[in-house]
Design a protein around this motif. Structure first.
Motif, PDB file in Angstrom:
ATOM      1  N   ALA A   2       0.829  -1.210   0.000  1.00  0.00           N
ATOM      2  CA  ALA A   2       0.000   0.000   0.000  1.00  0.00           C
ATOM      3  C   ALA A   2       0.859   1.255   0.000  1.00  0.00           C
ATOM      4  O   ALA A   2       0.630   2.172  -0.797  1.00  0.00           O
ATOM      5  N   GLU A   3       1.847   1.288   0.860  1.00  0.00           N
ATOM      6  CA  GLU A   3       2.728   2.459   0.935  1.00  0.00           C
ATOM      7  C   GLU A   3       3.478   2.664  -0.376  1.00  0.00           C
ATOM      8  O   GLU A   3       3.618   3.788  -0.851  1.00  0.00           O
ATOM      9  N   ALA A   4       3.935   1.575  -0.966  1.00  0.00           N
ATOM     10  CA  ALA A   4       4.724   1.659  -2.194  1.00  0.00           C
ATOM     11  C   ALA A   4       3.922   2.206  -3.371  1.00  0.00           C
ATOM     12  O   ALA A   4       4.486   2.854  -4.254  1.00  0.00           O
ATOM     13  N   ILE A   5       2.606   1.964  -3.379  1.00  0.00           N
ATOM     14  CA  ILE A   5       1.805   2.469  -4.501  1.00  0.00           C
ATOM     15  C   ILE A   5       0.957   3.682  -4.126  1.00  0.00           C
ATOM     16  O   ILE A   5       0.214   4.195  -4.951  1.00  0.00           O
ATOM     17  N   GLY A   6       1.051   4.119  -2.883  1.00  0.00           N
ATOM     18  CA  GLY A   6       0.378   5.345  -2.471  1.00  0.00           C
ATOM     19  C   GLY A   6      -1.112   5.207  -2.190  1.00  0.00           C
ATOM     20  O   GLY A   6      -1.890   6.118  -2.474  1.00  0.00           O
ATOM     21  N   VAL A   7      -1.491   4.047  -1.630  1.00  0.00           N
ATOM     22  CA  VAL A   7      -2.884   3.845  -1.220  1.00  0.00           C
ATOM     23  C   VAL A   7      -2.893   3.395   0.233  1.00  0.00           C
ATOM     24  O   VAL A   7      -1.850   3.116   0.817  1.00  0.00           O
ATOM     25  N   SER A   8      -4.075   3.282   0.798  1.00  0.00           N
ATOM     26  CA  SER A   8      -4.168   2.853   2.190  1.00  0.00           C
ATOM     27  C   SER A   8      -4.040   1.336   2.313  1.00  0.00           C
ATOM     28  O   SER A   8      -4.345   0.592   1.375  1.00  0.00           O
ATOM     29  N   HIS A   9      -3.608   0.920   3.486  1.00  0.00           N
ATOM     30  CA  HIS A   9      -3.544  -0.507   3.789  1.00  0.00           C
ATOM     31  C   HIS A   9      -4.924  -1.131   3.632  1.00  0.00           C
ATOM     32  O   HIS A   9      -5.084  -2.243   3.125  1.00  0.00           O
ATOM     33  N   GLU A  10      -5.947  -0.413   4.061  1.00  0.00           N
ATOM     34  CA  GLU A  10      -7.332  -0.882   3.964  1.00  0.00           C
ATOM     35  C   GLU A  10      -7.721  -1.145   2.506  1.00  0.00           C
ATOM     36  O   GLU A  10      -8.436  -2.107   2.208  1.00  0.00           O
ATOM     37  N   PHE A  11      -7.254  -0.320   1.592  1.00  0.00           N
ATOM     38  CA  PHE A  11      -7.562  -0.502   0.169  1.00  0.00           C
ATOM     39  C   PHE A  11      -6.993  -1.829  -0.335  1.00  0.00           C
ATOM     40  O   PHE A  11      -7.683  -2.593  -1.013  1.00  0.00           O
ATOM     41  N   ILE A  12      -5.757  -2.134   0.009  1.00  0.00           N
ATOM     42  CA  ILE A  12      -5.140  -3.406  -0.400  1.00  0.00           C
ATOM     43  C   ILE A  12      -5.865  -4.567   0.273  1.00  0.00           C
ATOM     44  O   ILE A  12      -6.126  -5.594  -0.359  1.00  0.00           O
ATOM     45  N   ARG A  13      -6.202  -4.403   1.525  1.00  0.00           N
ATOM     46  CA  ARG A  13      -6.930  -5.464   2.231  1.00  0.00           C
ATOM     47  C   ARG A  13      -8.250  -5.765   1.533  1.00  0.00           C
ATOM     48  O   ARG A  13      -8.610  -6.917   1.334  1.00  0.00           O
ATOM     49  N   ARG A  14      -8.967  -4.714   1.135  1.00  0.00           N
ATOM     50  CA  ARG A  14     -10.251  -4.908   0.443  1.00  0.00           C
ATOM     51  C   ARG A  14     -10.063  -5.575  -0.912  1.00  0.00           C
ATOM     52  O   ARG A  14     -10.873  -6.414  -1.308  1.00  0.00           O
ATOM     53  N   ILE A  15      -9.007  -5.217  -1.628  1.00  0.00           N
ATOM     54  CA  ILE A  15      -8.740  -5.853  -2.921  1.00  0.00           C
ATOM     55  C   ILE A  15      -8.537  -7.351  -2.730  1.00  0.00           C
ATOM     56  O   ILE A  15      -9.094  -8.171  -3.458  1.00  0.00           O
ATOM     57  N   GLU A  16      -7.743  -7.723  -1.741  1.00  0.00           N
ATOM     58  CA  GLU A  16      -7.382  -9.128  -1.540  1.00  0.00           C
ATOM     59  C   GLU A  16      -8.464  -9.944  -0.824  1.00  0.00           C
ATOM     60  O   GLU A  16      -8.447 -11.161  -0.884  1.00  0.00           O
ATOM     61  N   SER A  17      -9.387  -9.289  -0.186  1.00  0.00           N
ATOM     62  CA  SER A  17     -10.417  -9.986   0.581  1.00  0.00           C
ATOM     63  C   SER A  17     -11.441 -10.650  -0.333  1.00  0.00           C
ATOM     64  O   SER A  17     -11.893 -10.063  -1.312  1.00  0.00           O
ATOM     65  N   LYS A  18     -11.830 -11.873   0.012  1.00  0.00           N
ATOM     66  CA  LYS A  18     -12.870 -12.562  -0.754  1.00  0.00           C
ATOM     67  C   LYS A  18     -14.216 -11.876  -0.590  1.00  0.00           C
ATOM     68  O   LYS A  18     -15.067 -11.964  -1.453  1.00  0.00           O
ATOM     69  N   LYS A  19     -14.407 -11.215   0.535  1.00  0.00           N
ATOM     70  CA  LYS A  19     -15.671 -10.533   0.806  1.00  0.00           C
ATOM     71  C   LYS A  19     -15.622  -9.054   0.426  1.00  0.00           C
ATOM     72  O   LYS A  19     -16.635  -8.387   0.440  1.00  0.00           O
ATOM     73  N   GLY A  20     -14.453  -8.571   0.115  1.00  0.00           N
ATOM     74  CA  GLY A  20     -14.289  -7.149  -0.161  1.00  0.00           C
ATOM     75  C   GLY A  20     -14.845  -6.734  -1.497  1.00  0.00           C
ATOM     76  O   GLY A  20     -15.021  -7.531  -2.406  1.00  0.00           O
ATOM     77  N   LYS A  21     -15.125  -5.461  -1.605  1.00  0.00           N
ATOM     78  CA  LYS A  21     -15.609  -4.903  -2.858  1.00  0.00           C
ATOM     79  C   LYS A  21     -14.433  -4.793  -3.815  1.00  0.00           C
ATOM     80  O   LYS A  21     -13.390  -4.252  -3.462  1.00  0.00           O
ATOM     81  N   LYS A  22     -14.602  -5.335  -4.996  1.00  0.00           N
ATOM     82  CA  LYS A  22     -13.506  -5.381  -5.960  1.00  0.00           C
ATOM     83  C   LYS A  22     -13.656  -4.265  -6.994  1.00  0.00           C
ATOM     84  O   LYS A  22     -14.209  -4.463  -8.064  1.00  0.00           O
ATOM     85  N   THR A  23     -13.203  -3.102  -6.655  1.00  0.00           N
ATOM     86  CA  THR A  23     -13.184  -2.005  -7.616  1.00  0.00           C
ATOM     87  C   THR A  23     -11.822  -1.347  -7.548  1.00  0.00           C
ATOM     88  O   THR A  23     -11.472  -0.739  -6.548  1.00  0.00           O
ATOM     89  N   PHE A  24     -11.071  -1.543  -8.591  1.00  0.00           N
ATOM     90  CA  PHE A  24      -9.764  -0.907  -8.672  1.00  0.00           C
ATOM     91  C   PHE A  24      -9.482  -0.594 -10.131  1.00  0.00           C
ATOM     92  O   PHE A  24     -10.005  -1.241 -11.033  1.00  0.00           O
TER      93      PHE A  24
END
Length: 82
Positions: free
Chosen positions: A29-51
């Motif tokens: 997240a830090e390396a690409i300039g987004v929040s940790h929460e954003f990466i967590r949501r991307i990788e989560s099976k239950k997370g909203k997948k919009t990127f």
């Protein structure tokens, strides 16, 4: 014909290559300039997948993997449509 959720496939690949690179979600997240929460949501099976494509491009650069590796589809996980 097959149905595949490309967001889920990309999310699985991001997690796979992030772990192979020895990075945490927070580090990526830090390396690409987004929040940790954003990466967590991307990788989560239950997370909203919009990127965006830009996000995928940035992740591929940081993880040093090609875009085709991040969009690679696991044939065994296809759902056959009738």
């Amino acid at each position: 014909m097959y149905e595949v959720n490309i967001y889920e496939q990309v999310a699985k690949n991001i997690k796979k290559y992030r772990k192979l690179a020895g990075m945490t979600q927070a580090q990526l997240a830090e390396a690409i300039g987004v929040s940790h929460e954003f990466i967590r949501r991307i990788e989560s099976k239950k997370g909203k997948k919009t990127f965006s494509f830009q996000t995928i491009w940035n992740i591929s650069r940081v993880l040093n993997v090609s875009l085709d590796k991040l969009t690679e589809i696991d044939i065994d996980e296809f759902t056959t449509l009738s």
